[in-house]
Design a protein around this motif. Structure first.
Motif, PDB file in Angstrom:
ATOM      1  N   SER A   1       0.860  -1.181   0.000  1.00  0.00           N
ATOM      2  CA  SER A   1       0.000   0.000   0.000  1.00  0.00           C
ATOM      3  C   SER A   1       0.894   1.228   0.000  1.00  0.00           C
ATOM      4  CB  SER A   1      -0.893  -0.009   1.240  1.00  0.00           C
ATOM      5  OG  SER A   1      -1.621   1.207   1.345  1.00  0.00           O
ATOM      6  N   LEU A   2       0.641   2.164  -0.918  1.00  0.00           N
ATOM      7  CA  LEU A   2       1.454   3.364  -1.058  1.00  0.00           C
ATOM      8  C   LEU A   2       0.607   4.611  -0.823  1.00  0.00           C
ATOM      9  CD1 LEU A   2       3.308   2.501  -4.412  1.00  0.00           C
ATOM     10  CD2 LEU A   2       3.947   1.840  -2.083  1.00  0.00           C
ATOM     11  N   GLN A   3       1.195   5.597  -0.141  1.00  0.00           N
ATOM     12  CA  GLN A   3       0.554   6.895   0.025  1.00  0.00           C
ATOM     13  C   GLN A   3       1.506   7.983  -0.454  1.00  0.00           C
ATOM     14  OE1 GLN A   3      -2.118   7.720   3.483  1.00  0.00           O
ATOM     15  NE2 GLN A   3      -1.008   6.001   4.390  1.00  0.00           N
ATOM     16  N   PHE A   4       0.992   8.831  -1.351  1.00  0.00           N
ATOM     17  CA  PHE A   4       1.780   9.910  -1.945  1.00  0.00           C
ATOM     18  C   PHE A   4       1.211  11.241  -1.489  1.00  0.00           C
ATOM     19  CE2 PHE A   4       1.329   6.326  -4.749  1.00  0.00           C
ATOM     20  CZ  PHE A   4       2.532   6.160  -5.411  1.00  0.00           C
TER      21      PHE A   4
ATOM     22  N   ARG B   1      -3.370   7.382  -3.128  1.00  0.00           N
ATOM     23  CA  ARG B   1      -3.183   6.088  -2.475  1.00  0.00           C
ATOM     24  C   ARG B   1      -3.300   4.997  -3.537  1.00  0.00           C
ATOM     25  NH1 ARG B   1      -7.820   5.768   1.448  1.00  0.00           N
ATOM     26  NH2 ARG B   1      -6.909   3.768   1.997  1.00  0.00           N
TER      27      ARG B   1
ATOM     28  N   LEU C   1      11.338  -1.535  -2.611  1.00  0.00           N
ATOM     29  CA  LEU C   1      10.708  -0.888  -1.461  1.00  0.00           C
ATOM     30  C   LEU C   1      11.593   0.213  -0.880  1.00  0.00           C
ATOM     31  CD1 LEU C   1       8.442  -2.924  -1.628  1.00  0.00           C
ATOM     32  CD2 LEU C   1       8.662  -3.285   0.839  1.00  0.00           C
TER      33      LEU C   1
ATOM     34  N   ILE D   1      11.338   3.218  -3.169  1.00  0.00           N
ATOM     35  CA  ILE D   1      10.040   3.905  -3.045  1.00  0.00           C
ATOM     36  C   ILE D   1      10.026   4.762  -1.777  1.00  0.00           C
ATOM     37  CG2 ILE D   1       7.570   3.576  -2.685  1.00  0.00           C
ATOM     38  CD1 ILE D   1       7.806   1.032  -4.419  1.00  0.00           C
ATOM     39  N   ARG D   2      10.494   4.195  -0.667  1.00  0.00           N
ATOM     40  CA  ARG D   2      10.524   4.953   0.593  1.00  0.00           C
ATOM     41  C   ARG D   2      11.444   6.164   0.496  1.00  0.00           C
ATOM     42  NH1 ARG D   2      10.391  -0.537   3.150  1.00  0.00           N
ATOM     43  NH2 ARG D   2       8.310  -0.736   4.099  1.00  0.00           N
TER      44      ARG D   2
ATOM     45  N   VAL E   1       7.530   8.454  -0.005  1.00  0.00           N
ATOM     46  CA  VAL E   1       6.268   7.735  -0.131  1.00  0.00           C
ATOM     47  C   VAL E   1       6.131   6.801   1.067  1.00  0.00           C
ATOM     48  CG1 VAL E   1       4.954   6.084  -1.516  1.00  0.00           C
ATOM     49  CG2 VAL E   1       6.317   7.858  -2.638  1.00  0.00           C
ATOM     50  N   HIS E   2       4.957   6.841   1.680  1.00  0.00           N
ATOM     51  CA  HIS E   2       4.702   5.938   2.805  1.00  0.00           C
ATOM     52  C   HIS E   2       4.320   4.558   2.259  1.00  0.00           C
ATOM     53  CE1 HIS E   2       3.586   4.729   6.848  1.00  0.00           C
ATOM     54  NE2 HIS E   2       2.429   4.301   6.381  1.00  0.00           N
ATOM     55  N   VAL E   3       5.040   3.534   2.723  1.00  0.00           N
ATOM     56  CA  VAL E   3       4.861   2.169   2.198  1.00  0.00           C
ATOM     57  C   VAL E   3       4.506   1.218   3.336  1.00  0.00           C
ATOM     58  CG1 VAL E   3       5.934   0.268   0.934  1.00  0.00           C
ATOM     59  CG2 VAL E   3       6.615   2.617   0.442  1.00  0.00           C
TER      60      VAL E   3
END
Length: 340
Positions: free
Chosen positions: A267-270, A308, A325, A328-329, A333-335
């Motif tokens: 799950s990703l939050q931008f 999201r 991962l 991405i972090r 980005v919250h992973v």
């Protein structure tokens, strides 16, 4: 501008010796010029809070300070003067049905002692701000719900307050009209510099206009802080419920089970500029993995883009997955890995 210091409010119940604790040990500050929201379900204590700002309710314990003054310590005359600094808009509009749009603004001003010419000038000024000058001779019954709410906003602004209180002002409106009212509140805040304090049970209202938020649960603040922080990384269950946060973004887990058995779900939050970047394409190129988007949403946290995504990541080797991962972090980005 507004400060609640350890505020509690207890009401006497209908039965003897019965007491109802509506608000308990609430503390927060609203800065000059910001839009601050209080969110909670019915019965959470939101209306009690907003009524304590203009002195319609007094705290049982603690202190409410508005524009440097303790509301509970004010005399009747001083309280009246304070209320003239505070405008208020309601869900039900509270317009005079037998008065025209312009009269709904002019009459309250003249009752306060304002010269009629000045009252007429203010009516023109603020009806133009809310884009309703062409409706000045219409009656409330001839207007749509959104237009009536705009009249109510213009009436509140015509008193030229420092603070505007919004009591569930959009909850009776359809989504399109709600958006127009929220855009108007943003315009008022930006162009006139008025501090706005609103209460609502609608998540989209908080996301669209507020700088900071307090989530109220049974009279107690569950979480408080900048909107982006509170709703992108909620710590309490009630906040997660309001934000619609689930690690599967609402996709039934039985649908996701086949994906989880083969590859990793994340799950990703931008937030901010990252939401506009082709991040997953970069991940595919750099780490030879295949990302597949299963669900997602995009929107705004006030002016910040916010997104999201639920992604399943096909990687042949563990180090490919771990590298993806970590990258991405590194892009703010919250992973979270999703367990099914």
């Amino acid at each position: 501008m507004i400060e609640f210091k350890n505020v509690s409010k207890t009401f006497r119940g209908q039965q003897k010796n019965q007491h109802v604790r509506a608000v308990e040990n609430v503390s927060f500050k609203v800065a000059d010029g910001e839009i601050y929201g209080v969110m909670g379900y019915s019965g959470a204590g939101k209306s009690t809070l907003i009524r304590m700002i203009n002195g319609l309710e007094k705290p049982t314990d603690g202190d409410v300070i508005v524009d440097g003054e303790s509301v509970a310590d004010l005399s009747k005359k001083e309280l009246l003067q304070l209320r003239r600094k505070i405008g208020m808009i309601f869900q039900s509009y509270n317009l005079l049905v037998t008065a025209t749009v312009a009269q709904n603004i002019i009459l309250p001003l003249t009752l306060e002692g304002l010269d009629k010419t000045e009252a007429e000038q203010r009516a023109e000024k603020y009806l133009k701000i809310v884009d309703l000058w062409d409706k000045r001779d219409s009656y409330p019954a001839q207007l749509s719900g959104g237009q009536r709410q705009r009249v109510a906003v213009a009436r509140a602004l015509a008193h030229e307050p420092k603070i505007l209180l919004s009591d569930e002002a959009t909850s009776a409106l359809d989504p399109e009209t709600t958006e127009s009212i929220l855009s108007l509140l943003l315009k008022i805040n930006q162009e006139l510099g008025i501090t706005i304090f609103l209460i609502t049970h609608e998540m989209n209202v908080i996301q669209r206009v507020c700088d900071r938020v307090a989530v109220l649960d049974a009279g107690v603040i569950a979480e408080e802080g900048p909107v982006v922080d509170v709703f992108t990384q909620p710590k309490q269950g009630i906040t997660r419920k309001f934000a619609g946060v689930s690690d599967t973004l609402g996709v039934p887990r039985d649908i996701l089970k086949p994906y989880a058995e083969k590859h990793r779900l994340i799950s990703l939050q931008f937030v901010g500029q990252t939401a506009n970047e082709p991040l997953l394409a970069q991940v595919q190129d750099k780490f030879d993995v295949t990302p597949d988007i299963l669900a997602g949403s995009m929107g705004y946290m006030k002016r910040e883009p916010y997104g999201r995504l639920l992604v399943y990541l096909k990687a042949d080797q563990q180090d490919q997955f771990d590298g993806a991962l970590e990258f991405i972090r590194s892009q703010d980005v919250h992973v979270e890995e999703v367990e099914i």
